[in-house]
Design a protein around this motif. Sequence first.
Motif, PDB file in Angstrom:
ATOM      1  N   ASN A 804      74.979  20.470  37.982  1.00  0.00           N
ATOM      2  CA  ASN A 804      73.616  19.942  37.887  1.00  0.00           C
ATOM      3  C   ASN A 804      72.741  20.345  39.070  1.00  0.00           C
ATOM      4  O   ASN A 804      71.922  19.570  39.545  1.00  0.00           O
ATOM      5  CB  ASN A 804      73.641  18.414  37.783  1.00  0.00           C
ATOM      6  CG  ASN A 804      74.384  17.951  36.553  1.00  0.00           C
ATOM      7  OD1 ASN A 804      74.040  18.340  35.445  1.00  0.00           O
ATOM      8  ND2 ASN A 804      75.428  17.153  36.749  1.00  0.00           N
ATOM      9  N   ILE A 810      69.736  13.215  34.925  1.00  0.00           N
ATOM     10  CA  ILE A 810      70.852  13.424  34.013  1.00  0.00           C
ATOM     11  C   ILE A 810      70.925  12.228  33.071  1.00  0.00           C
ATOM     12  O   ILE A 810      71.071  11.092  33.534  1.00  0.00           O
ATOM     13  CB  ILE A 810      72.179  13.550  34.796  1.00  0.00           C
ATOM     14  CG1 ILE A 810      72.055  14.661  35.851  1.00  0.00           C
ATOM     15  CG2 ILE A 810      73.344  13.806  33.858  1.00  0.00           C
ATOM     16  CD1 ILE A 810      73.172  14.654  36.866  1.00  0.00           C
TER      17      ILE A 810
ATOM     18  N   TYR B   4      78.025   0.365  32.501  1.00  0.00           N
ATOM     19  CA  TYR B   4      77.840   1.502  31.596  1.00  0.00           C
ATOM     20  C   TYR B   4      78.565   2.735  32.136  1.00  0.00           C
ATOM     21  O   TYR B   4      78.468   3.035  33.327  1.00  0.00           O
ATOM     22  CB  TYR B   4      76.353   1.861  31.484  1.00  0.00           C
ATOM     23  CG  TYR B   4      75.517   0.761  30.917  1.00  0.00           C
ATOM     24  CD1 TYR B   4      75.329   0.636  29.535  1.00  0.00           C
ATOM     25  CD2 TYR B   4      74.899  -0.167  31.745  1.00  0.00           C
ATOM     26  CE1 TYR B   4      74.552  -0.375  29.015  1.00  0.00           C
ATOM     27  CE2 TYR B   4      74.121  -1.192  31.231  1.00  0.00           C
ATOM     28  CZ  TYR B   4      73.949  -1.293  29.860  1.00  0.00           C
ATOM     29  OH  TYR B   4      73.183  -2.290  29.337  1.00  0.00           O
ATOM     30  N   PRO B   5      79.256   3.467  31.243  1.00  0.00           N
ATOM     31  CA  PRO B   5      79.773   4.764  31.674  1.00  0.00           C
ATOM     32  C   PRO B   5      78.592   5.732  31.686  1.00  0.00           C
ATOM     33  O   PRO B   5      77.846   5.808  30.715  1.00  0.00           O
ATOM     34  CB  PRO B   5      80.789   5.116  30.580  1.00  0.00           C
ATOM     35  CG  PRO B   5      80.334   4.368  29.369  1.00  0.00           C
ATOM     36  CD  PRO B   5      79.548   3.167  29.832  1.00  0.00           C
ATOM     37  N   ILE B   6      78.374   6.455  32.772  1.00  0.00           N
ATOM     38  CA  ILE B   6      77.194   7.324  32.793  1.00  0.00           C
ATOM     39  C   ILE B   6      77.553   8.799  32.894  1.00  0.00           C
ATOM     40  O   ILE B   6      76.671   9.641  33.017  1.00  0.00           O
ATOM     41  CB  ILE B   6      76.227   6.938  33.936  1.00  0.00           C
ATOM     42  CG1 ILE B   6      76.922   6.984  35.289  1.00  0.00           C
ATOM     43  CG2 ILE B   6      75.630   5.569  33.698  1.00  0.00           C
ATOM     44  CD1 ILE B   6      75.935   6.893  36.445  1.00  0.00           C
ATOM     45  N   GLY B   7      78.827   9.110  32.863  1.00  0.00           N
ATOM     46  CA  GLY B   7      79.210  10.519  32.913  1.00  0.00           C
ATOM     47  C   GLY B   7      80.364  10.711  33.874  1.00  0.00           C
ATOM     48  O   GLY B   7      80.792   9.776  34.554  1.00  0.00           O
ATOM     49  N   ALA B  10      82.509  14.424  38.198  1.00  0.00           N
ATOM     50  CA  ALA B  10      82.327  15.850  38.480  1.00  0.00           C
ATOM     51  C   ALA B  10      80.880  16.293  38.285  1.00  0.00           C
ATOM     52  O   ALA B  10      80.501  17.383  38.700  1.00  0.00           O
ATOM     53  CB  ALA B  10      83.245  16.670  37.574  1.00  0.00           C
ATOM     54  N   GLN B  11      80.068  15.455  37.691  1.00  0.00           N
ATOM     55  CA  GLN B  11      78.644  15.785  37.545  1.00  0.00           C
ATOM     56  C   GLN B  11      77.928  15.810  38.885  1.00  0.00           C
ATOM     57  O   GLN B  11      76.831  16.349  38.993  1.00  0.00           O
ATOM     58  CB  GLN B  11      77.960  14.712  36.674  1.00  0.00           C
ATOM     59  CG  GLN B  11      78.516  14.619  35.286  1.00  0.00           C
ATOM     60  CD  GLN B  11      77.436  14.926  34.265  1.00  0.00           C
ATOM     61  OE1 GLN B  11      76.677  15.858  34.441  1.00  0.00           O
ATOM     62  NE2 GLN B  11      77.378  14.145  33.211  1.00  0.00           N
ATOM     63  N   PHE B  20      70.408   9.690  37.558  1.00  0.00           N
ATOM     64  CA  PHE B  20      70.861   9.426  36.197  1.00  0.00           C
ATOM     65  C   PHE B  20      69.884   8.478  35.525  1.00  0.00           C
ATOM     66  O   PHE B  20      69.213   7.681  36.189  1.00  0.00           O
ATOM     67  CB  PHE B  20      72.258   8.782  36.198  1.00  0.00           C
ATOM     68  CG  PHE B  20      73.351   9.742  36.551  1.00  0.00           C
ATOM     69  CD1 PHE B  20      74.105  10.359  35.570  1.00  0.00           C
ATOM     70  CD2 PHE B  20      73.609  10.044  37.882  1.00  0.00           C
ATOM     71  CE1 PHE B  20      75.110  11.257  35.900  1.00  0.00           C
ATOM     72  CE2 PHE B  20      74.610  10.944  38.224  1.00  0.00           C
ATOM     73  CZ  PHE B  20      75.367  11.550  37.228  1.00  0.00           C
ATOM     74  N   GLU B  21      69.841   8.576  34.219  1.00  0.00           N
ATOM     75  CA  GLU B  21      69.025   7.616  33.478  1.00  0.00           C
ATOM     76  C   GLU B  21      69.933   6.890  32.511  1.00  0.00           C
ATOM     77  O   GLU B  21      70.643   7.518  31.727  1.00  0.00           O
ATOM     78  CB  GLU B  21      67.913   8.312  32.720  1.00  0.00           C
ATOM     79  CG  GLU B  21      66.998   7.294  32.039  1.00  0.00           C
ATOM     80  CD  GLU B  21      65.697   7.921  31.558  1.00  0.00           C
ATOM     81  OE1 GLU B  21      65.718   9.118  31.232  1.00  0.00           O
ATOM     82  OE2 GLU B  21      64.690   7.202  31.521  1.00  0.00           O
ATOM     83  N   VAL B  22      69.938   5.592  32.623  1.00  0.00           N
ATOM     84  CA  VAL B  22      70.769   4.806  31.722  1.00  0.00           C
ATOM     85  C   VAL B  22      69.964   3.595  31.249  1.00  0.00           C
ATOM     86  O   VAL B  22      69.381   2.876  32.061  1.00  0.00           O
ATOM     87  CB  VAL B  22      72.101   4.402  32.404  1.00  0.00           C
ATOM     88  CG1 VAL B  22      71.850   3.728  33.731  1.00  0.00           C
ATOM     89  CG2 VAL B  22      72.926   3.512  31.515  1.00  0.00           C
TER      90      VAL B  22
END
Lengths: 819, 101
Positions: A804, A810, B4-7, B10-11, B20-22
Motif C-alpha cells: 500500500n 484502505i 472489526y477485522p480490517i485486513g 501485512a498491509q 483504514f476505513e471501517v
Amino acid sequence: MTKQRLVVIGNGMAGARAVEEVLARGGADLFEITMFGDEPYGNYNRILLSNILSGVQDKSEIFLNPLDWYAENNITLHSGARVTDIDRAAHAVKTANSTVVHYDKLLIATGSRAFIPPIQGVFQADGSLKSGVFGFRTINDCDGIVAAAKQSRKAAVIGGGLLGLEAARGLLNHGCEVHVIHLGPHLMEMQLDSQGGAILKAGMEKMGVHVHLKMSTTAVLGKDKVEGLAFKDGTTLDCDMLVVSAGIRPNAELGTRAGLTVERAIVVDNHMRSVDDMNVYVVGECAQHRGKVYGLVAPLWDQAKVFADHITGANPQAQYVGSKLATKLKVMGVELASMGVTDATEESDETVQFSEPKRGIYKKLIVREGRLIGGILMGDIEKAAFLMQTFDRDSPLPEERLSLLFDLGGPSQKVTIDEMPADTQVCNCNGVTKGKIGACVASGKKTAKGVMEATRAGMGCGSCKSLVNEVVAWFAGGALEEDPSVHYYVPCIPLKKPELITAIREQNLKSVSAVFKALAFDGREDPLSKPPLASLLLTLWAGEYEDERDARFINDRVHGNIQKDGTFSIVPEMPGGITSAAELRRIADVADKHNVPLVKLTGGQRIDLVGVPKDQMPAVWRDLDMPAGWAWGKSYRTCKSCIGIDYCRFGLGDSMGLAVKIEGKFRGIDSPAKLKLATAGCPRNCSEAMVKDVGAVAIGDGKWEIYIGGAAGAHVRKGDVLCTVDSEDAVLKLCGRFMQFYRENAKWKERTYTFVERIGLERIRAVVVDDADGIAAALDDAMEVSTAAVYDPWKERDAPKTANQFATLIPAELPVGDD
Amino acid sequence: MNEYPIGALAQIPKGEGRNFEVEGVKVAVFHTQRGEIFATQPDCPHRKGPLADGLVGESTVVCPLHDRSYDLKSGKELGADCVLKTYRVRTAPDGTIMLAL
C-alpha cells in the motif's frame, strides 16, 4: 531449547534489579522466572521511605516496578509469600503456606531487616513490638509511624545514623517534639568524624531536634504502650512513640538453614554465587563478599550486573571486585557527601580540613600517597562530584590541596551545567552521566520524570534529584550553543558525524534499524533520527545500503513533496530548464486528465504539478513518462542554467549543455541537505550560479569558475570561488568531489553555506583541489559508486516497494456476513 | 464496542502507518518495528497533517507537516497538551488486524 527455571527469593530493590539485568541480557529467552516477595506489592525504592515519612513524596511515587511489569515480562510473582526453606538437594523452595517451587538456578536477595536491640520492654510477650514502637524499614513501618505521629506529642528515635535522622526529620514534619537517642559519641559514625558530627548535631538542634549522645537505652517504659525510655545513667525520657533505627541485620537465616556458609551474611564468590552451591546466587544486603556486607544501593547495582552477566552467559568471566563506598545525601536539609574512611589511620596520611561551624560547613579529606582514601563534605558539597569521581577512580590528586576543597580564583566557580563534562556522573547510585541524560532527553523524554524513568537517574538514593531536574531542564530548554548534542549527527546517538561514520563502518551497520540497535541509547528508535541515518548510510554504503522505507520521510517514500493538505507536488526532471513543445503538451494533458489544481513554475526552472493525492501519483507519473525531478528530498535537486553560448550574444560557455551533463550525472544523489546547482554562460550570472550550493560560471577560453557555498534563500551569501578549471569534465569532477566531501562531513540539514564557513574555504580547497589529504581519488570513487546506485524512483509506479505504498485509504476487508 | 477485522497486518509495512476505513470511520493504524500495532485518529490536531505518513519510532509518531510528536499508546502529545483519539487494536493469531470501534 527448554528454559531453565530461575527462582528469586526477595522482591526488593536487589531482587528486582537483578531480574531487570537478566532481562536486559535476553534472559527472558533463557529462564522461566519466579519471584517471591514478603511484602504484598511490587517492589519499591526503600531509600525514599524517608520522603514518605516526611510527606515529601506519595507512596505511589516510590514504586519501581508496578505489578504490570511482572506480567509484561512473564514473571510469576508470589507477593506476600515468605519462603521458609530451601531444599538444595531437591532444587526446590518452600513457602510458609507449603507451596513448593522447583528451580534450576536460585537467587537469594532477601536483603536485611531493622535490628531491634533486645532492650527490656521493647517486645510484648508474643514477640511483637510493643504498641507505639516501630522499626523503620518497610512501607508498613512508614504507615504505622505516620499514623502514630498524628496522635503523638513527643517522639523518640533510637539511633543517630542516617536512617534515624531521616526518621527524626519525618516526625518533626508531623509536629512532634523529637528526641534522638544515640549510643555513640557523635552522629552518623559511618559517614562522619567527631568534628563533622558535632556540626551536624548543632544543625539538628537548630531545627528543633533534641540530640542525646552516649546514651544507652535500658528499658522501654509503659505497660501496654510505650510511655518513656530509661537510660543506663538512671535518667528517663517521656515519649508516646518510639522509632528504633539501630542498624540492619542481613536476612541470612534461610541460607543458614539451607546449609550455606553464613558469617555476617551469606558468603559469596566473585560471581555472586554461594561458595557452597554453584546453582545458588546471592546479591544485596544478605550477601557477604570478601568479608564485606554492603548496606548501600550502589554496590547492589554492581552485584546485580555481575550476577546477570554470569547467569545468562553474557559474560561468564564477570567478577565483582567489591565497591568503594561514596554517598551523597541530604540529612534534614543538610547536604552531605561522604566517601571512604572518616579519619586518618596511618601516620603518613594527610588530612586536609576546613571548618566553619557557624555556617554549618565542614570539609575534610584524607589523602594517602597522593590519592584520596576518604572525605567528608558538609554544608557545601560543590566539589563532591569531582572528589567522588577521583575517589572512585583512585586518580592522583593535584598538588595544590586547597583546590580540592574550593574552587579558587576568578569569579564564582560553581560548575555550571554548561561546563560539566558529558561523562560527569549526575546520579552516582545508578551511574547515569550528564551525557546519558542528554541522549535520553534527545530521544524524546522532555520531563525530568520521563528521564528518571528511562535512565533511573535519581531513582537510587534520590539525593541527586534536583541536579537531575536541572540537567534535564538544561537539555530540554535552550542553551543551544552549549548543548553538546548539537555536535552529534543525530540526537539519540552521542557521536559526532566522523565518529559515527567510524562506528558504522567498524560494526558494518547497513540499515537504520541496525544502527539504532547497536548505537542508540537503550537500542531505542528515535523517529526524527531515522531520515538523517538513512541518508548517511546511503552515502556510506551506496548500493550495499539496506533500505528500510520506514526510515524515510514521507517525501522520500512516495517521491513527491507533501503539501499542507496531505497531497503532493510532482516535479518531473527538466535539466537546465530545457523543455520542448511536445513535452509541455504532454504535461498540460496530464494536468487536465488528473485535474491537477495548480501548475506552477519553480525557482529551479521546472514545472510543478501541485495538489496530487498520494494514490494518484503513480498514474500521473505513468502519463507523464518523464524521470523524477527529485524536488522533494535532502538530495541533489536540480541544475538551472541560462541560455548559454548558442543564442546569447554574451555567452562564453555552453551552460545549458553543462547543466544537462551535471544533472545526468548527479541526479538523485542524497546529501545532508538539498543541493541546488546552476551553470552560467558568463559572469553576468543570469542563472544565479554564484549564489547556489555549487555553481559553474564560464569566463571564456573554455574556462569555468566553480563557486561553492552560495545561498539566496532565507540566508543570502555569495559563493566562494573554489577554483578555476579549463574543461567541462573538470567541472564535473571537482563539483562531484566537493559534493562528496560535503556529503561525508556536513551535519544533517547543514546547507553548504554553513558548511563552507564552518570548515573554511582554504581547508576545502586543500582537500578537494590540491588533494592535501590524499583522499581525492577516494572521494571521486565514492561519488561514482553513489551515482551508479541511483535509479528513477518513479518506476515504483509499476513495482511498489512496500504494501500500500501509495494508498491514501484502505477499505477494511470486512468478512461477508451470512445474513 | 465492536471489534472489526480490517485486513492483514501485512498491509502495513513495519515502522509505517496506513489509513483504514471501517464502518465509515477513518483510522490511522501503525505497525512498529517491534511488531506492535496502534490505532489513532488519522489527522494531527494541530493542522490536520496525515499522521499515517509520519515517522514512527518505538511508540512515537511524528506528524509529517510540523513535527508534532505523539505517543501512540496514550495519544498524548509529547511535551504539549494535545491528545489523539486512540483505538483498541490487536492482531489475531491469523495475522488479521482487529480494530475496536
